[in-house]
Write an enzyme that holds these catalytic residues in place. Structure first.
Site, PDB file in Angstrom:
ATOM      1  N   LEU A  34      60.992  38.992  49.446  1.00  0.00           N
ATOM      2  CA  LEU A  34      59.998  39.281  50.562  1.00  0.00           C
ATOM      3  C   LEU A  34      60.080  40.332  51.333  1.00  0.00           C
ATOM      4  O   LEU A  34      59.473  41.123  51.740  1.00  0.00           O
ATOM      5  CB  LEU A  34      59.571  38.136  51.242  1.00  0.00           C
ATOM      6  CG  LEU A  34      59.022  36.861  50.559  1.00  0.00           C
ATOM      7  CD1 LEU A  34      58.964  35.584  51.377  1.00  0.00           C
ATOM      8  CD2 LEU A  34      57.705  36.908  49.987  1.00  0.00           C
ATOM      9  N   GLY A  38      69.007  45.196  57.534  1.00  0.00           N
ATOM     10  CA  GLY A  38      70.210  45.657  57.630  1.00  0.00           C
ATOM     11  C   GLY A  38      71.511  44.504  57.591  1.00  0.00           C
ATOM     12  O   GLY A  38      72.547  44.760  56.902  1.00  0.00           O
ATOM     13  N   SER A  40      70.135  40.982  56.481  1.00  0.00           N
ATOM     14  CA  SER A  40      69.760  39.910  55.815  1.00  0.00           C
ATOM     15  C   SER A  40      68.826  40.330  54.746  1.00  0.00           C
ATOM     16  O   SER A  40      68.101  41.483  54.660  1.00  0.00           O
ATOM     17  CB  SER A  40      69.291  38.855  56.732  1.00  0.00           C
ATOM     18  OG  SER A  40      68.100  39.181  57.479  1.00  0.00           O
ATOM     19  N   ASP A 164      64.262  41.770  70.145  1.00  0.00           N
ATOM     20  CA  ASP A 164      63.528  42.357  69.143  1.00  0.00           C
ATOM     21  C   ASP A 164      62.278  41.954  68.850  1.00  0.00           C
ATOM     22  O   ASP A 164      61.742  41.959  67.597  1.00  0.00           O
ATOM     23  CB  ASP A 164      64.376  42.410  67.799  1.00  0.00           C
ATOM     24  CG  ASP A 164      64.120  43.382  66.706  1.00  0.00           C
ATOM     25  OD1 ASP A 164      63.744  44.519  67.264  1.00  0.00           O
ATOM     26  OD2 ASP A 164      64.397  43.147  65.521  1.00  0.00           O
TER      27      ASP A 164
END
Length: 318
Positions: A34, A38, A40, A164
């Site tokens: 999917l 960086g 995972s 984030d």
């Protein structure tokens, strides 16, 4: 079946056989990739017994510190239970990270799979037709995202910042409800920076974990003696609201032009299209959150109060 046919199938076995993963006694078969980041990657997997689909996040750990970071993310998923925050179904570690023998381990996180994808995916599709979202839908979804952030910021005993927030980290349910995801960047909301070394360390983490075009100005050039708090998320929320109106963060456009995002963010430059279906009140909501000085930026309660006030105004006019 003739020998040639059997031989061909055997040779093609690597293409036909799907990878399977066993997590705490439950077997999943990998359907497709999917996405990758960086730190995972995320696969679509299917429970071989129930046939239900999930998103499997894999985090590669090259050291004990990497394992601790992955475990911290898992712990955030376990304790942050809210209707608008993604749920952790299951998790485990495989292997053992040891830098001396150059071994790695992987953290496996089983998460719900949302067929509609992310808010980023949805906005990208809408942008092709230039068909803006209805302002009432924007306000409804945005208030739900704010509710998730308020839950983090009010968390006891210690408030948490997401660090984030962006459209790619918001999934959409079948009903169009936003679900905040990716808690790998979460951290204690209030950070006391004491000296240049502290500042550089935090700045490096921000560069790795916080997407540039949604990153608050105080995270680009961190002062040697300062306090960073949860209002970094408020800046990101302002960028998300802008993106819900115009399909991209105001600083995505800067990045695509090849200009300095750092300078644009620190200057607080925000350009709104001249031709727009949105009112000056909506633009005012964005500016309210995109305050360069973090000490003058509102906390989440003030944001919700102002957005709710605008929602009430829309309902009166309707």
């Amino acid at each position: 079946m003739n020998t040639l046919g059997l031989s061909m199938i055997m040779k093609m076995g690597c293409f036909c056989t799907r990878e399977s993963v066993n997590i705490n006694g439950v077997k999943y078969v990998v359907k497709e990739r999917l996405g990758e980041g960086g730190f995972s990657c995320v696969d679509l997997v299917e429970n071989t017994t129930t046939k239900k689909k999930y998103a499997l996040k894999r985090i590669v750990c090259h050291s004990i510190d990497d394992q601790k970071t992955a475990m911290q993310e898992i712990n955030y998923y376990k304790k942050l239970r809210h209707p608008n925050i993604i749920e952790l179904i299951d998790s485990t570690f495989k292997g053992s990270a040891d830098i001396v023998v150059q071994a790695t381990s992987e953290a496996y996180l089983v998460l719900p799979y949302y067929k509609r994808g992310t808010l980023h995916d949805y906005l990208t599709l809408r942008s092709f037709s230039k068909h803006h979202l209805d302002v009432k839908d924007i306000i409804r979804m945005f208030l739900e995202i704010c509710a998730a952030i308020k839950f983090l910021h009010d968390f006891t005993p210690d408030p948490i910042a997401h660090r984030d927030i962006k459209t790619a980290n918001v999934c959409l349910t079948e009903q169009g409800d936003p679900i905040l995801m990716d808690l790998g960047s979460c951290a204690p909301a209030k950070v006391q920076v004491c000296g240049a070394q502290d500042a550089q360390r935090l700045q490096d983490i921000a560069a790795e974990r916080c997407s540039m075009t949604y990153r608050a100005p105080e995270l680009f050039n961190i002062e040697s003696y300062c306090v960073i708090d949860q209002r970094t998320d408020i800046w990101s929320l302002g960028c998300v609201l802008y993106a819900m109106m115009y399909f991209k963060s105001p600083y995505d456009v800067v990045y695509e032009r090849g200009d300095s995002v750092n300078l644009a963010v620190i200057s607080g430059t925000v350009h709104f299209p001249e031709e727009t279906p949105f009112s000056e009140d909506m633009h005012g909501l964005v500016r309210f959150m995109l305050e360069v000085n973090p000490n003058e930026r509102p906390f989440i309660d003030k944001v919700i109060e102002r957005v709710q006030g605008y929602k009430n105004k829309l309902e009166i006019v309707a």
